[in-house]
Design a protein around this motif. Structure first.
Motif, mmCIF file in Angstrom:
data_model
loop_
_atom_site.group_PDB
_atom_site.id
_atom_site.type_symbol
_atom_site.label_atom_id
_atom_site.label_comp_id
_atom_site.label_asym_id
_atom_site.label_seq_id
_atom_site.Cartn_x
_atom_site.Cartn_y
_atom_site.Cartn_z
ATOM 1 N N THR A 81 0.815 -1.220 0.000
ATOM 2 C CA THR A 81 0.000 0.000 0.000
ATOM 3 C C THR A 81 0.851 1.274 0.000
ATOM 4 O OG1 THR A 81 -0.119 -0.025 2.439
ATOM 5 C CG2 THR A 81 -1.868 -1.172 1.220
ATOM 6 N N HIS A 82 2.143 1.132 -0.266
ATOM 7 C CA HIS A 82 3.017 2.306 -0.234
ATOM 8 C C HIS A 82 2.600 3.288 -1.333
ATOM 9 C CE1 HIS A 82 6.707 4.723 -0.523
ATOM 10 N NE2 HIS A 82 6.951 4.328 0.712
ATOM 11 N N PRO A 83 2.477 4.582 -1.034
ATOM 12 C CA PRO A 83 1.991 5.545 -2.026
ATOM 13 C C PRO A 83 2.867 5.658 -3.262
ATOM 14 C CG PRO A 83 2.807 6.648 -0.030
ATOM 15 C CD PRO A 83 2.700 5.199 0.287
ATOM 16 N N ALA A 84 4.161 5.383 -3.122
ATOM 17 C CA ALA A 84 5.061 5.444 -4.280
ATOM 18 C C ALA A 84 5.251 4.080 -4.928
ATOM 19 C CB ALA A 84 6.412 6.015 -3.863
ATOM 20 N N GLY A 85 4.576 3.063 -4.401
ATOM 21 C CA GLY A 85 4.720 1.723 -4.955
ATOM 22 C C GLY A 85 5.951 0.978 -4.482
ATOM 23 N N ASP A 86 6.675 1.530 -3.511
ATOM 24 C CA ASP A 86 7.858 0.840 -2.989
ATOM 25 C C ASP A 86 7.434 -0.424 -2.251
ATOM 26 O OD1 ASP A 86 9.356 2.892 -4.008
ATOM 27 O OD2 ASP A 86 9.586 3.939 -2.089
ATOM 28 N N ARG A 87 8.313 -1.435 -2.270
ATOM 29 C CA ARG A 87 7.993 -2.699 -1.624
ATOM 30 C C ARG A 87 9.281 -3.376 -1.165
ATOM 31 N NH1 ARG A 87 7.842 -2.944 -7.040
ATOM 32 N NH2 ARG A 87 8.569 -4.812 -8.151
ATOM 33 N N VAL A 88 9.119 -4.451 -0.402
ATOM 34 C CA VAL A 88 10.268 -5.200 0.100
ATOM 35 C C VAL A 88 10.414 -6.480 -0.724
ATOM 36 C CG1 VAL A 88 10.009 -4.250 2.421
ATOM 37 C CG2 VAL A 88 8.879 -6.411 1.831
ATOM 38 N N PRO A 89 11.535 -7.206 -0.575
ATOM 39 C CA PRO A 89 11.713 -8.454 -1.328
ATOM 40 C C PRO A 89 10.654 -9.489 -0.968
ATOM 41 C CG PRO A 89 13.799 -7.682 -0.433
ATOM 42 C CD PRO A 89 12.735 -6.847 0.200
ATOM 43 N N PRO A 90 10.503 -10.535 -1.790
ATOM 44 C CA PRO A 90 9.471 -11.544 -1.546
ATOM 45 C C PRO A 90 9.803 -12.440 -0.352
ATOM 46 C CG PRO A 90 10.827 -12.171 -3.410
ATOM 47 C CD PRO A 90 11.230 -10.780 -3.044
ATOM 48 N N PRO A 91 8.810 -13.160 0.164
ATOM 49 C CA PRO A 91 9.009 -13.982 1.373
ATOM 50 C C PRO A 91 10.021 -15.116 1.243
ATOM 51 C CG PRO A 91 6.672 -13.540 1.044
ATOM 52 C CD PRO A 91 7.373 -13.055 -0.184
ATOM 53 N N ILE A 92 10.451 -15.462 0.023
ATOM 54 C CA ILE A 92 11.453 -16.535 -0.087
ATOM 55 C C ILE A 92 12.808 -16.097 0.454
ATOM 56 C CG2 ILE A 92 10.324 -17.519 -2.123
ATOM 57 C CD1 ILE A 92 12.729 -16.432 -3.777
ATOM 58 N N SER A 93 13.016 -14.799 0.630
ATOM 59 C CA SER A 93 14.343 -14.287 0.985
ATOM 60 C C SER A 93 14.478 -14.034 2.473
ATOM 61 C CB SER A 93 14.624 -12.985 0.227
ATOM 62 O OG SER A 93 13.778 -11.954 0.713
ATOM 63 N N ILE A 94 15.709 -14.114 2.953
ATOM 64 C CA ILE A 94 15.984 -13.810 4.353
ATOM 65 C C ILE A 94 15.800 -12.318 4.623
ATOM 66 C CG2 ILE A 94 18.463 -13.425 4.113
ATOM 67 C CD1 ILE A 94 18.816 -15.086 6.694
ATOM 68 N N ALA A 95 15.958 -11.492 3.603
ATOM 69 C CA ALA A 95 15.726 -10.051 3.786
ATOM 70 C C ALA A 95 14.292 -9.799 4.235
ATOM 71 C CB ALA A 95 16.019 -9.302 2.490
ATOM 72 N N TYR A 96 13.337 -10.483 3.594
ATOM 73 C CA TYR A 96 11.939 -10.333 3.997
ATOM 74 C C TYR A 96 11.737 -10.769 5.445
ATOM 75 C CZ TYR A 96 6.882 -10.963 4.199
ATOM 76 O OH TYR A 96 5.564 -10.896 4.568
ATOM 77 N N GLN A 97 12.378 -11.875 5.823
ATOM 78 C CA GLN A 97 12.218 -12.382 7.184
ATOM 79 C C GLN A 97 12.778 -11.399 8.207
ATOM 80 O OE1 GLN A 97 10.380 -15.076 7.718
ATOM 81 N NE2 GLN A 97 10.149 -15.253 5.497
ATOM 82 N N LEU A 98 13.901 -10.772 7.901
ATOM 83 C CA LEU A 98 14.470 -9.777 8.808
ATOM 84 C C LEU A 98 13.547 -8.572 8.944
ATOM 85 C CD1 LEU A 98 18.196 -9.848 7.618
ATOM 86 C CD2 LEU A 98 17.315 -10.738 9.784
ATOM 87 N N ILE A 99 13.026 -8.108 7.814
ATOM 88 C CA ILE A 99 12.174 -6.916 7.836
ATOM 89 C C ILE A 99 10.851 -7.211 8.539
ATOM 90 C CG2 ILE A 99 10.895 -5.296 6.375
ATOM 91 C CD1 ILE A 99 13.198 -5.676 4.285
ATOM 92 N N SER A 100 10.202 -8.308 8.171
ATOM 93 C CA SER A 100 8.912 -8.631 8.780
ATOM 94 C C SER A 100 9.083 -8.998 10.251
ATOM 95 C CB SER A 100 8.231 -9.770 8.019
ATOM 96 O OG SER A 100 9.003 -10.962 8.072
ATOM 97 N N GLY A 101 10.210 -9.623 10.603
ATOM 98 C CA GLY A 101 10.463 -9.936 12.001
ATOM 99 C C GLY A 101 10.596 -8.688 12.852
ATOM 100 N N TRP A 102 11.225 -7.668 12.301
ATOM 101 C CA TRP A 102 11.338 -6.391 13.020
ATOM 102 C C TRP A 102 9.968 -5.735 13.170
ATOM 103 C CZ3 TRP A 102 10.974 -1.279 10.760
ATOM 104 C CH2 TRP A 102 11.307 -0.237 11.651
ATOM 105 N N ILE A 103 9.189 -5.760 12.104
ATOM 106 C CA ILE A 103 7.849 -5.182 12.148
ATOM 107 C C ILE A 103 7.015 -5.877 13.219
ATOM 108 C CG2 ILE A 103 5.651 -5.173 10.890
ATOM 109 C CD1 ILE A 103 7.299 -2.816 10.139
ATOM 110 N N ASN A 104 7.157 -7.183 13.345
ATOM 111 C CA ASN A 104 6.353 -7.957 14.288
ATOM 112 C C ASN A 104 6.962 -8.033 15.690
ATOM 113 O OD1 ASN A 104 4.336 -8.630 12.375
ATOM 114 N ND2 ASN A 104 5.644 -10.240 11.532
ATOM 115 N N GLY A 105 8.042 -7.300 15.918
ATOM 116 C CA GLY A 105 8.618 -7.213 17.242
ATOM 117 C C GLY A 105 9.488 -8.375 17.656
#
Length: 302
Positions: free
Chosen positions: A276-300
């Motif tokens: 839902t980012h207004p500029a269309g920015d997004r994070v890598p897909p869930p197959i990657s460890i980058a996504y896990q690091l980012i979503s893990g931080w978001i979820n505390g």
């Protein structure tokens, strides 16, 4: 996160026995993973399968003396080998009852069991190493496969060579309620991700995280924690997922490494994840460890 569920028993104590390996190859439940330089060659069944019968693999052009033993099921069944095919994508398309697909796309589709995707990561890394290390790095003589593919021997000087895995630190650096995200030019437009870089000889993981973050973004990092890891078969990396606490905030971006880098508030990162980012920015897909690091931080979690 993909590529982390490999359940194959690699039988390191038995694969040194050539007769034992021949016996595994001739078993009726044996299979062969086939790979070209760019694709995985699947049996076009329903559902598709990574396994080909050994005799079919040989007919398609696999060389028995260059097949890698990946392992077998924990109960001693279904031995699995891997082999390279020197065929183009057009050649694969012309073959009956097979289909070619690149490993990244296959992992994103989620059509295969996670155990098979993880075995393909092992196969891709091993086959790539054999294809790129056919000659002795000591004397230049052609080397030969040994120990089921986990070694290459030089018949000229006696040197032994072993498959390599290249460690990469990948880190989510945070400062308060903001995360440091960057955009390497190689990524698709709009994707922002964690910083990452290859480890260098003589470094600890923590030192590599601090060095790479400083080199790429000019940000100093204090406390570093290793929180996850992932094989990444593009071609043969081990991603060491870390979190780091920034001790500075002024970004001095390396233009050779990144085309954008910024501190993103938690709310903005959530928008990137939700699409839902207004500029269309997004994070890598869930197959990657980058996504896990980012979503893990978001979820505390971190």
């Amino acid at each position: 996160m993909s590529f982390i569920d490999n359940t194959l028993d690699r039988q390191s104590a038995l694969r040194t026995d050539a007769a034992w390996l021949r016996g595994r190859f001739t078993r009726p439940d044996a299979g062969v993973v086939l790979l070209t330089p760019t694709q995985i060659v699947l049996n076009a069944d329903e559902p598709p399968s990574i396994r080909h019968r050994p005799e079919k693999a040989l007919v398609l052009g696999a060389k028995r003396e260059e097949m890698v033993f990946l392992g077998e099921e924990p109960d001693g069944t279904r031995p699995l080998f891997a082999a390279a095919l020197t065929k183009s994508e057009e050649d694969i398309e012309a073959l009956p009852n097979v289909t070619g697909i690149d490993l990244r796309t296959l992992a994103l589709q989620g059509l295969l069991p996670s155990e098979d995707i993880s075995a393909l990561a092992q196969a891709r890394a091993m086959v790539h190493w054999h294809q790129s290390h056919k000659f002795c790095s000591r004397c230049g003589h052609a080397s030969v496969m040994a120990e089921g593919g986990y070694r290459r021997d030089c018949p000229s000087c006696g040197s032994q060579h072993f498959p390599r895995t290249d460690p990469v630190v990948i880190m989510l650096v945070t400062h308060g309620d903001k995360a440091l995200l960057g955009r390497p030019p190689r990524l698709a437009p709009g994707i922002f991700t964690t910083l990452a870089g290859f480890m260098e000889p003589g470094e600890t993981i923590e030192q590599a995280v601090r060095r790479e973050t400083m080199e790429e973004a000019g940000i100093s990092v204090g406390d570093v924690k290793l929180v996850a890891n992932q094989p990444w078969p593009f071609p043969a990396n081990l991603m060491l997922g870390c979190t780091g606490e920034a001790t500075s905030t002024e970004i001095n971006m390396d233009d050779d490494e990144l085309e954008a880098c910024r501190w993103c508030p938690r709310e903005e990162v959530q928008q990137m994840i939700d699409g839902t980012h207004p500029a269309g920015d997004r994070v890598p897909p869930p197959i990657s460890i980058a996504y896990q690091l980012i979503s893990g931080w978001i979820n505390g979690h971190y």
